[in-house]
Design an enzyme around this catalytic site. Structure first.
Site, PDB file in Angstrom:
ATOM      1  CG  HIS A   1      -1.476  -0.075  -4.202  1.00  0.00           C
ATOM      2  ND1 HIS A   1      -2.329   0.909  -4.033  1.00  0.00           N
ATOM      3  CD2 HIS A   1      -1.925  -0.983  -3.556  1.00  0.00           C
ATOM      4  CE1 HIS A   1      -2.669   1.250  -3.050  1.00  0.00           C
ATOM      5  NE2 HIS A   1      -3.058  -0.179  -2.567  1.00  0.00           N
TER       6      HIS A   1
ATOM      7  CB  SER B   1      -1.019  -0.200   1.239  1.00  0.00           C
ATOM      8  OG  SER B   1      -0.127  -0.560   2.133  1.00  0.00           O
TER       9      SER B   1
ATOM     10  CD  GLU C   1      -2.113   3.732  -6.574  1.00  0.00           C
ATOM     11  OE1 GLU C   1      -2.777   4.946  -6.267  1.00  0.00           O
ATOM     12  OE2 GLU C   1      -2.014   3.218  -5.995  1.00  0.00           O
TER      13      GLU C   1
ATOM     14  CG  ASN D   1      -3.417   3.870   0.177  1.00  0.00           C
ATOM     15  OD1 ASN D   1      -4.424   4.126   0.037  1.00  0.00           O
ATOM     16  ND2 ASN D   1      -2.705   2.980   0.053  1.00  0.00           N
TER      17      ASN D   1
HETATM   18  N1  3HC Z   1     -15.866  -8.761  -1.311  1.00  0.00           N
HETATM   19  C1  3HC Z   1     -16.767  -8.457  -2.435  1.00  0.00           C
HETATM   20  N2  3HC Z   1     -17.036  -8.532  -3.315  1.00  0.00           N
HETATM   21  C2  3HC Z   1     -17.658  -7.533  -1.914  1.00  0.00           C
HETATM   22  C3  3HC Z   1     -17.377  -6.773  -0.859  1.00  0.00           C
HETATM   23  C4  3HC Z   1     -15.856  -7.988  -0.360  1.00  0.00           C
HETATM   24  N3  3HC Z   1     -16.033  -7.337   0.646  1.00  0.00           N
HETATM   25  N4  3HC Z   1     -18.249  -5.912  -0.233  1.00  0.00           N
HETATM   26  C5  3HC Z   1     -19.094  -5.548  -1.285  1.00  0.00           C
HETATM   27  N5  3HC Z   1     -19.338  -6.483  -1.736  1.00  0.00           N
HETATM   28  C6  3HC Z   1     -20.048  -6.578  -2.859  1.00  0.00           C
HETATM   29  C7  3HC Z   1     -21.209  -6.747  -3.106  1.00  0.00           C
HETATM   30  O1  3HC Z   1     -21.125  -8.354  -2.662  1.00  0.00           O
HETATM   31  C8  3HC Z   1     -22.217  -6.049  -3.811  1.00  0.00           C
HETATM   32  O2  3HC Z   1     -22.614  -6.178  -5.302  1.00  0.00           O
HETATM   33  P1  3HC Z   1     -23.893  -6.800  -6.288  1.00  0.00           P
HETATM   34  O3  3HC Z   1     -24.422  -5.670  -5.713  1.00  0.00           O
HETATM   35  O4  3HC Z   1     -22.900  -7.874  -7.032  1.00  0.00           O
HETATM   36  O5  3HC Z   1     -24.723  -7.895  -5.129  1.00  0.00           O
HETATM   37  C9  3HC Z   1     -21.268  -4.600  -3.630  1.00  0.00           C
HETATM   38  O6  3HC Z   1     -19.754  -4.863  -4.126  1.00  0.00           O
HETATM   39  C10 3HC Z   1     -22.100  -3.700  -3.067  1.00  0.00           C
HETATM   40  O7  3HC Z   1     -22.132  -4.087  -1.561  1.00  0.00           O
HETATM   41  P2  3HC Z   1     -22.968  -4.163  -0.584  1.00  0.00           P
HETATM   42  O8  3HC Z   1     -24.755  -3.593  -1.732  1.00  0.00           O
HETATM   43  O9  3HC Z   1     -22.922  -4.321   0.470  1.00  0.00           O
HETATM   44  O10 3HC Z   1     -23.192  -2.114  -0.207  1.00  0.00           O
HETATM   45  P3  3HC Z   1     -22.204  -1.007  -0.643  1.00  0.00           P
HETATM   46  O11 3HC Z   1     -22.828  -0.561  -1.919  1.00  0.00           O
HETATM   47  O12 3HC Z   1     -22.301   0.252   0.273  1.00  0.00           O
HETATM   48  O13 3HC Z   1     -20.888  -0.475  -1.090  1.00  0.00           O
HETATM   49  C11 3HC Z   1     -18.379  -0.756  -1.249  1.00  0.00           C
HETATM   50  C12 3HC Z   1     -20.302  -1.652  -0.677  1.00  0.00           C
HETATM   51  C13 3HC Z   1     -17.970  -1.325  -2.188  1.00  0.00           C
HETATM   52  C14 3HC Z   1     -17.374  -1.095   0.106  1.00  0.00           C
HETATM   53  C15 3HC Z   1     -18.438   1.381  -1.183  1.00  0.00           C
HETATM   54  O14 3HC Z   1     -19.212   1.155   0.652  1.00  0.00           O
HETATM   55  C16 3HC Z   1     -17.543   1.742  -0.819  1.00  0.00           C
HETATM   56  O15 3HC Z   1     -17.169   1.434  -1.938  1.00  0.00           O
HETATM   57  N6  3HC Z   1     -16.580   2.301   0.158  1.00  0.00           N
HETATM   58  C17 3HC Z   1     -14.974   3.152  -0.246  1.00  0.00           C
HETATM   59  C18 3HC Z   1     -14.328   1.952  -0.126  1.00  0.00           C
HETATM   60  C19 3HC Z   1     -13.111   2.061  -0.704  1.00  0.00           C
HETATM   61  O16 3HC Z   1     -12.920   3.525  -0.330  1.00  0.00           O
HETATM   62  N7  3HC Z   1     -11.533   1.208  -0.810  1.00  0.00           N
HETATM   63  C20 3HC Z   1     -10.453   2.260  -1.135  1.00  0.00           C
HETATM   64  C21 3HC Z   1     -10.165   1.854   0.629  1.00  0.00           C
HETATM   65  S1  3HC Z   1      -8.346   2.303   0.070  1.00  0.00           S
HETATM   66  C22 3HC Z   1      -7.247   0.984  -0.113  1.00  0.00           C
HETATM   67  O17 3HC Z   1      -7.934  -0.080  -0.168  1.00  0.00           O
HETATM   68  C23 3HC Z   1      -6.113   0.263  -0.509  1.00  0.00           C
HETATM   69  C24 3HC Z   1      -5.026   0.333   0.665  1.00  0.00           C
HETATM   70  O18 3HC Z   1      -3.838   0.038   0.808  1.00  0.00           O
HETATM   71  C25 3HC Z   1      -4.741   0.599   1.987  1.00  0.00           C
END
Ligand code: 3HC
Length: 291
Positions: A138, A119, A150, A188
């Site tokens: 990434h 990350s 990335e 990040n």
């Molecule tokens: N694994 C697989 N699929 C997942 C999942 C998981 N952990 N979480 C959610 N999903 C899928 C669901 O199955 C659903 O798919 P479907 O519509 O086909 O059934 C879809 O994603 C939407 O999920 P939900 O309806 O349950 O929930 P939301 O619409 O609220 O979406 C979210 C959840 C996608 C996590 C959304 O809240 C989001 O985009 N959050 C922000 C995430 C973000 O910013 N991530 C980046 C973090 S930084 C990073 O990762 C970098 C690292 O280096 C730190």
């Protein structure tokens, strides 16, 4: 194409799922230091599929087809991958030792590309002293859903590897963005200081936990507020990224908030320990006052 994913934690298992869902991928080796860790990662993928099947969003046979491609085991099973994606702990020495063992003793395919899902750690430094170059690939959590990859070139990463990883990312249905190595890369570098600032705003008593998250969701159209996103990523990861960016740049604007450090020391890491800015119990989420 055969892919080995090293590390079956949140990111590793999500990355394994993303690859297994791609028609061009015939096998995904999901590896960890213990068989039970690797099996646990695959089990979490299965549980996610079970939920989708119960909602009528996925057919059992499609889930089985994807799961059958994922073979769990120790790193030593990764003998013939075309691509290795390392998603082990964010500790430089562990990453270096893992790649050294894979490159010198395990992987026999001379054309295999070795990628790290780090990350924020330096791709150039991970590759230092290794027989073969390293590239950054990434993914973002949740890896099967988030569209970005990335693709990070260190100073010794061959252009051909960058082109190949861009092509593979597109085959996964992702949008690759090419990035020159820099602390925190692009996302990040911008996202994690914002989460840190959210924690600072909270620790100054400007608003409560839900207030800060609601403000950023409704005011900026972010899917999650900074505090719930910090919990989701893992506050230990957030702190580690802040510390890397601060150490590499020496710029005080990247100093981690003291409340963040205290929470990590106390294992209030967010979703993964059941408590962070929110408490996670029986599928419910309630804010926890830290002030
Ligand atoms: N694994 C697989 N699929 C997942 C999942 C998981 N952990 N979480 C959610 N999903 C899928 C669901 O199955 C659903 O798919 P479907 O519509 O086909 O059934 C879809 O994603 C939407 O999920 P939900 O309806 O349950 O929930 P939301 O619409 O609220 O979406 C979210 C959840 C996608 C996590 C959304 O809240 C989001 O985009 N959050 C922000 C995430 C973000 O910013 N991530 C980046 C973090 S930084 C990073 O990762 C970098 C690292 O280096 C730190």
């Amino acid at each position: 194409m055969k892919v080995a994913v090293i590390g079956a934690g949140t990111m590793g298992r999500g990355i394994a799922q993303a690859f297994a869902q791609c028609d061009e991928v015939e096998k995904v080796y999901l590896c960890d230091i213990k068989q039970e860790f690797a099996d646990g990662g695959k089990d979490m993928v299965k549980k996610g599929f079970d939920k989708r099947i119960a909602k009528g969003k996925m057919a059992q046979e499609d889930a089985d087809k994807i799961l059958n491609k994922i073979q769990t085991g120790l790193n030593s099973q990764a003998v013939d991958p075309d691509l290795v994606v390392e998603a082990a702990l964010e500790v430089m020495d562990i990453k270096k030792a893992t790649f050294k063992e894979l490159q010198e003793d395990i992987v026999k395919n001379p054309d295999c590309i070795f990628a790290s899902n780090t990350s924020s750690l330096s791709i150039t430094e991970i590759g230092n002293g290794l027989p073969k170059p390293i590239i950054g690939m990434h993914f973002f959590n949740p890896a099967p859903v988030m569209k970005l990859v990335e693709v990070i070139a260190g100073i010794n990463t061959p252009a051909a590897d960058v082109a190949k990883v861009v092509e593979i990312s597109e085959k996964l249905g992702k949008t690759p963005v090419q990035v020159n190595e820099a602390p925190g890369f692009v996302v990040n570098r911008i996202l994690v200081p914002m989460i840190n600032e959210g924690i600072q705003v909270y620790s100054e008593g400007v608003a409560d936990i839900e207030g800060i998250d609601s403000a950023m969701k409704l005011g900026c159209n972010h899917p999650m507020g900074p505090l719930e996103l910090g919990d989701y990523i893992g506050l230990d990861i957030v702190l580690a990224i802040m510390d890397v960016i601060y150490k590499e740049t020496g710029d005080s604007k990247y100093r981690a908030c003291t409340l963040l450090r205290k929470m990590v020391r106390g294992k209030h890491l967010g979703c993964k320990t059941g408590i962070g800015f929110y408490k996670y119990e029986n599928g419910a989420k309630t804010p926890v006052d830290k002030l």
